[in-house]
Design a protein around this motif. Structure first.
Motif, PDB file in Angstrom:
ATOM      1  N   ASP A  61       0.868  -1.174   0.000  1.00 16.54           N
ATOM      2  CA  ASP A  61       0.000   0.000   0.000  1.00 16.54           C
ATOM      3  C   ASP A  61       0.903   1.222   0.000  1.00 16.54           C
ATOM      4  N   THR A  62       0.316   2.402   0.039  1.00 15.42           N
ATOM      5  CA  THR A  62       1.128   3.610  -0.042  1.00 15.42           C
ATOM      6  C   THR A  62       2.149   3.690   1.088  1.00 15.42           C
ATOM      7  N   ALA A  63       1.714   3.417   2.314  1.00  9.68           N
ATOM      8  CA  ALA A  63       2.625   3.524   3.458  1.00  9.68           C
ATOM      9  C   ALA A  63       3.805   2.577   3.335  1.00  9.68           C
ATOM     10  N   SER A  64       3.550   1.334   2.942  1.00 13.19           N
ATOM     11  CA  SER A  64       4.644   0.363   2.856  1.00 13.19           C
ATOM     12  C   SER A  64       5.596   0.701   1.715  1.00 13.19           C
ATOM     13  N   LEU A  65       5.063   1.180   0.598  1.00 17.19           N
ATOM     14  CA  LEU A  65       5.921   1.543  -0.527  1.00 17.19           C
ATOM     15  C   LEU A  65       6.806   2.744  -0.186  1.00 17.19           C
ATOM     16  N   VAL A  66       6.214   3.749   0.468  1.00 14.18           N
ATOM     17  CA  VAL A  66       6.969   4.938   0.845  1.00 14.18           C
ATOM     18  C   VAL A  66       8.086   4.584   1.827  1.00 14.18           C
ATOM     19  N   ALA A  67       7.872   3.547   2.614  1.00  9.64           N
ATOM     20  CA  ALA A  67       8.876   3.123   3.597  1.00  9.64           C
ATOM     21  C   ALA A  67      10.032   2.355   2.971  1.00  9.64           C
ATOM     22  N   GLY A  68       9.986   2.132   1.667  1.00  8.22           N
ATOM     23  CA  GLY A  68      11.070   1.414   1.002  1.00  8.22           C
ATOM     24  C   GLY A  68      12.388   2.159   1.089  1.00  8.22           C
ATOM     25  N   ASP A  69      13.480   1.428   0.937  1.00  9.93           N
ATOM     26  CA  ASP A  69      14.811   2.022   1.027  1.00  9.93           C
ATOM     27  C   ASP A  69      15.153   2.866  -0.189  1.00  9.93           C
ATOM     28  N   CYS A  70      14.574   2.519  -1.339  1.00 10.46           N
ATOM     29  CA  CYS A  70      14.942   3.212  -2.575  1.00 10.46           C
ATOM     30  C   CYS A  70      13.857   2.983  -3.617  1.00 10.46           C
ATOM     31  N   PHE A 280      -0.779  -0.088 -11.088  1.00  5.34           N
ATOM     32  CA  PHE A 280      -0.178   1.073 -10.420  1.00  5.34           C
ATOM     33  C   PHE A 280      -0.686   1.164  -8.993  1.00  5.34           C
ATOM     34  N   ILE A 281       0.241   1.344  -8.044  1.00  5.56           N
ATOM     35  CA  ILE A 281      -0.112   1.702  -6.667  1.00  5.56           C
ATOM     36  C   ILE A 281       0.601   2.999  -6.333  1.00  5.56           C
ATOM     37  N   MET A 282      -0.147   3.969  -5.837  1.00  9.68           N
ATOM     38  CA  MET A 282       0.387   5.281  -5.529  1.00  9.68           C
ATOM     39  C   MET A 282       1.385   5.209  -4.384  1.00  9.68           C
ATOM     40  N   GLY A 283       2.596   5.764  -4.609  1.00  7.87           N
ATOM     41  CA  GLY A 283       3.628   5.751  -3.584  1.00  7.87           C
ATOM     42  C   GLY A 283       4.230   7.117  -3.328  1.00  7.87           C
ATOM     43  N   TRP A 284       3.441   8.167  -3.573  1.00  3.03           N
ATOM     44  CA  TRP A 284       3.859   9.536  -3.270  1.00  3.03           C
ATOM     45  C   TRP A 284       3.251   9.968  -1.927  1.00  3.03           C
ATOM     46  N   ASP A 285       3.867  10.920  -1.276  1.00  2.11           N
ATOM     47  CA  ASP A 285       3.167  11.640  -0.223  1.00  2.11           C
ATOM     48  C   ASP A 285       2.059  12.442  -0.907  1.00  2.11           C
ATOM     49  N   ASP A 287       0.278  15.122  -0.287  1.00  2.00           N
ATOM     50  CA  ASP A 287       0.431  16.580  -0.361  1.00  2.00           C
ATOM     51  C   ASP A 287       1.546  16.962  -1.328  1.00  2.00           C
ATOM     52  N   PHE A 288       2.635  16.196  -1.319  1.00  2.00           N
ATOM     53  CA  PHE A 288       3.735  16.483  -2.236  1.00  2.00           C
ATOM     54  C   PHE A 288       3.280  16.282  -3.686  1.00  2.00           C
ATOM     55  N   LEU A 289       2.537  15.206  -3.943  1.00  2.00           N
ATOM     56  CA  LEU A 289       2.071  14.944  -5.304  1.00  2.00           C
ATOM     57  C   LEU A 289       1.169  16.065  -5.790  1.00  2.00           C
ATOM     58  N   GLN A 290       0.272  16.556  -4.925  1.00  2.00           N
ATOM     59  CA  GLN A 290      -0.602  17.656  -5.341  1.00  2.00           C
ATOM     60  C   GLN A 290       0.211  18.903  -5.663  1.00  2.00           C
ATOM     61  N   ASN A 291       1.235  19.155  -4.855  1.00  2.00           N
ATOM     62  CA  ASN A 291       2.110  20.297  -5.122  1.00  2.00           C
ATOM     63  C   ASN A 291       2.821  20.132  -6.453  1.00  2.00           C
ATOM     64  N   ALA A 292       3.240  18.897  -6.758  1.00  2.00           N
ATOM     65  CA  ALA A 292       3.901  18.634  -8.035  1.00  2.00           C
ATOM     66  C   ALA A 292       2.941  18.838  -9.205  1.00  2.00           C
ATOM     67  N   VAL A 293       1.706  18.381  -9.057  1.00  2.00           N
ATOM     68  CA  VAL A 293       0.698  18.579 -10.108  1.00  2.00           C
ATOM     69  C   VAL A 293       0.505  20.060 -10.390  1.00  2.00           C
ATOM     70  N   ASP A 294       0.516  20.868  -9.340  1.00  2.00           N
ATOM     71  CA  ASP A 294       0.296  22.308  -9.492  1.00  2.00           C
ATOM     72  C   ASP A 294       1.541  23.048  -9.952  1.00  2.00           C
ATOM     73  N   THR A 295       2.716  22.483  -9.693  1.00  2.00           N
ATOM     74  CA  THR A 295       3.967  23.212  -9.900  1.00  2.00           C
ATOM     75  C   THR A 295       4.778  22.718 -11.090  1.00  2.00           C
ATOM     76  N   CYS A 296       4.803  21.423 -11.303  1.00  2.00           N
ATOM     77  CA  CYS A 296       5.691  20.837 -12.320  1.00  2.00           C
ATOM     78  C   CYS A 296       5.035  20.883 -13.685  1.00  2.00           C
ATOM     79  N   THR A 297       4.959  22.072 -14.249  1.00  2.00           N
ATOM     80  CA  THR A 297       4.227  22.291 -15.493  1.00  2.00           C
ATOM     81  C   THR A 297       5.135  22.779 -16.620  1.00  2.00           C
ATOM     82  N   ASN A 298       6.434  22.578 -16.481  1.00  2.00           N
ATOM     83  CA  ASN A 298       7.334  22.968 -17.548  1.00  2.00           C
ATOM     84  C   ASN A 298       7.009  22.155 -18.805  1.00  2.00           C
TER      85      ASN A 298
END
Length: 517
Positions: A61-70, A280-285, A287-298
């Motif tokens: 799940d998201t929590a376990s994936l985010v806890a990965g080493d890399c 696909f299983i979501m592995g982003w934080d 809030d960070f992903l939403q910020n990226a959606v709003d910001t990473c528009t190059n």
């Protein structure tokens, strides 16, 4: 009297946000029969090639994936899991199977084609494609009708859109590249030997409309839906929330088997490609992903151009691997000298049998080269299938060199224009990761001048209509007669008089072709 008729010039539109970023995942964390979406806590029936977090396992799940080493992707904040079936070659003489090498890992495009796009919530997961599909029911898998006709043809059901979300791109770096999602059937080996000298790129588009409530669903699909044009368009009322549109790209070195007798088949037993799918299983934080959606528009799509991302080298990403497989899988052979597909998966055809002697032949193929867009930043990859009246310059004939990749328009019939990315040819005998260079832009014809511009907004779609006024002179010659009466005599037929010119007003009307892209 003069009259004029207004003719509406159909012209393209440009949608809303056209930003994207291209997540590079040059390494795979494992090759294993694991699928925590379909078979949580169990061994999967077929083998998958997995990219992303090294915490991927039987249950994720998201929590376990985010806890990965890399992560095997180059942005450290992305611990998502991305996986697809693996490609094999079955030798026609020995009957043995050998894994086809992957070139450059995978790319996961995050296409921001809607309005008010929401990032995926925690524990969000989804599947694109259908594992057991072996037929194509959306028309000709080699030629889609114009997108503007899909609704009228009744071809905007989720079943139709899902089948058109698959692409099998024939790579030949001596030619202009084909367009993304141009062909929806895997070419047979004879065709690949003759045309695809640099391999085959498999493409898979995920749904980008969400019900706004459920992070998952029992069938792993019903909480999401495709917009009515696959990558762009209008979301159904049942799924009103736009999320990033994921597009998976993986390149397989099919050219390594050129001249050998045999066939290509996916690890799920599919020799047609119709059953290709991805998970696909979501592995982003979140809030960070939403910020990226709003910001990473190059418009470049390069992960290096987003200030939020921590980007590591390809070598660093490729060094990330799963620390340990479940014991039952540790000794399973998955690469070569296999008598059967991993898990003893049978190779099945459209009638469910394993006999290919009575199967329908693979639909005839054609190579459709692409063209370079006038603007290197537009259209973006999400504008696949786009119809346009804008002239574009021919593509270069040589293979691009390294660096970043850019987008091309594909020549398609009757009108659709599609986009793709190009990849560099390997520079040695060893299969290596590939990236692509921005193509040179050839000069194009100047844009036409229009009399007026009109915008129509419908939901998350903005249509731009360019009006061109055409002056039409209409002259009607009308015969008039004059009757002369002689007293005491019967009226005689009148002699023709000089013709009079009478004005006639032409009806002014406009035909507005409102293409949704």
């Amino acid at each position: 009297m003069l009259s004029k008729s207004l003719i509406a010039a159909s012209a393209g539109l440009v949608g809303t946000a056209q930003a994207f970023w291209r997540m590079e995942c040059p390494g795979r964390v494992t090759l294993a029969r694991l699928d925590p979406i379909v078979n949580p806590g169990q061994i999967s029936s077929h083998l998958h090639t997995v990219h992303g977090s090294n915490a991927f396992g039987e249950v994720s799940d998201t929590a376990s994936l985010v806890a990965g080493d890399c992560t095997s992707c180059r942005v450290t904040q992305d611990k998502s899991a991305y996986w697809t079936p693996t490609m094999y070659f079955k030798d026609g003489d020995t009957g043995e199977l050998e894994m086809v090498e992957q070139v450059g890992g995978m790319l996961a495009y995050y296409l921001l084609n809607g309005q008010d796009i929401k990032g995926f919530p925690a524990d969000f997961s989804m599947i694109a494609g259908t594992n057991k599909r072996r037929t194509y029911t959306a028309g000709d898998p080699n030629s889609d009708p114009a997108k503007s006709q899909w609704e009228a043809l009744g071809q905007t059901t989720q079943t139709d859109l899902e089948q058109r979300a698959l692409g099998f791109n024939c790579l030949n770096y001596d030619k202009a590249p084909e367009g993304t999602l141009y062909r929806h059937v895997m070419p047979d080996k004879d065709y690949m030997d003759a045309n695809c000298k640099d391999g085959l790129r498999l493409e898979l588009m995920f749904p980008s409309c969400w019900d706004g409530k459920n992070a998952q669903s029992d069938d792993h699909k019903s909480h999401v839906a495709y917009p009515d044009l696959v990558m762009t368009g209008t979301c159904p009322d049942s799924h009103p929330v736009s999320v990033p549109g994921l597009l998976f790209e993986t390149i397989w070195a099919t050219q390594a088997f050129d001249g050998r007798n045999g066939m290509f088949v996916m690890s799920n037993g599919d020799p047609t490609g119709y059953g290709y799918h991805g998970d696909f299983i979501m592995g982003w934080d979140p809030d960070f992903l939403q910020n990226a959606v709003d910001t990473c528009t190059n418009p470049s799509g390069r992960i290096e151009d987003c200030p939020l991302f921590d980007v590591v080298s390809e070598a660093k990403a490729k060094s990330c691997e799963l620390p340990k497989l479940p014991s039952i899988l540790q000794s399973e052979k998955v690469v070569q000298s296999l008598s059967a597909l991993p898990g003893n998966v049978p190779i099945t055809y459209e009638d469910g049998t394993t006999d290919d002697t009575e199967q329908s032949p693979v639909p005839s193929q054609s190579y459709k080269p692409g063209e370079i867009p006038a603007d290197p930043a537009s259209p973006l990859p999400g504008q696949v299938f786009k119809e346009t009246s804008v002239s574009v310059a021919p593509a270069p004939s040589s293979a691009p060199s390294s660096a970043s990749d850019d987008v091309v328009l594909a020549a398609a019939e009757p009108e659709p224009v599609t986009t793709t990315t190009t990849t560099t040819a390997p520079t040695s005998s060893e299969v290596i990761p590939t990236t692509t260079a921005a193509p040179e832009i050839a000069p194009v014809e100047p844009e036409p001048v229009y009399d007026s511009t009109q915008y129509i907004t419908s939901g998350n779609m903005v249509t731009k209509i360019l009006w061109e006024e055409e002056i039409v002179w209409v002259t009607e010659m009308v015969d008039s007669t004059t009757t002369v009466t002689i007293q005491g005599a019967a009226p005689e037929a009148s002699a023709p008089a000089a013709a009079e010119r009478k004005p006639r007003a032409a009806h002014a009307h406009g035909h507005g072709h409102h293409h949704k892209f």
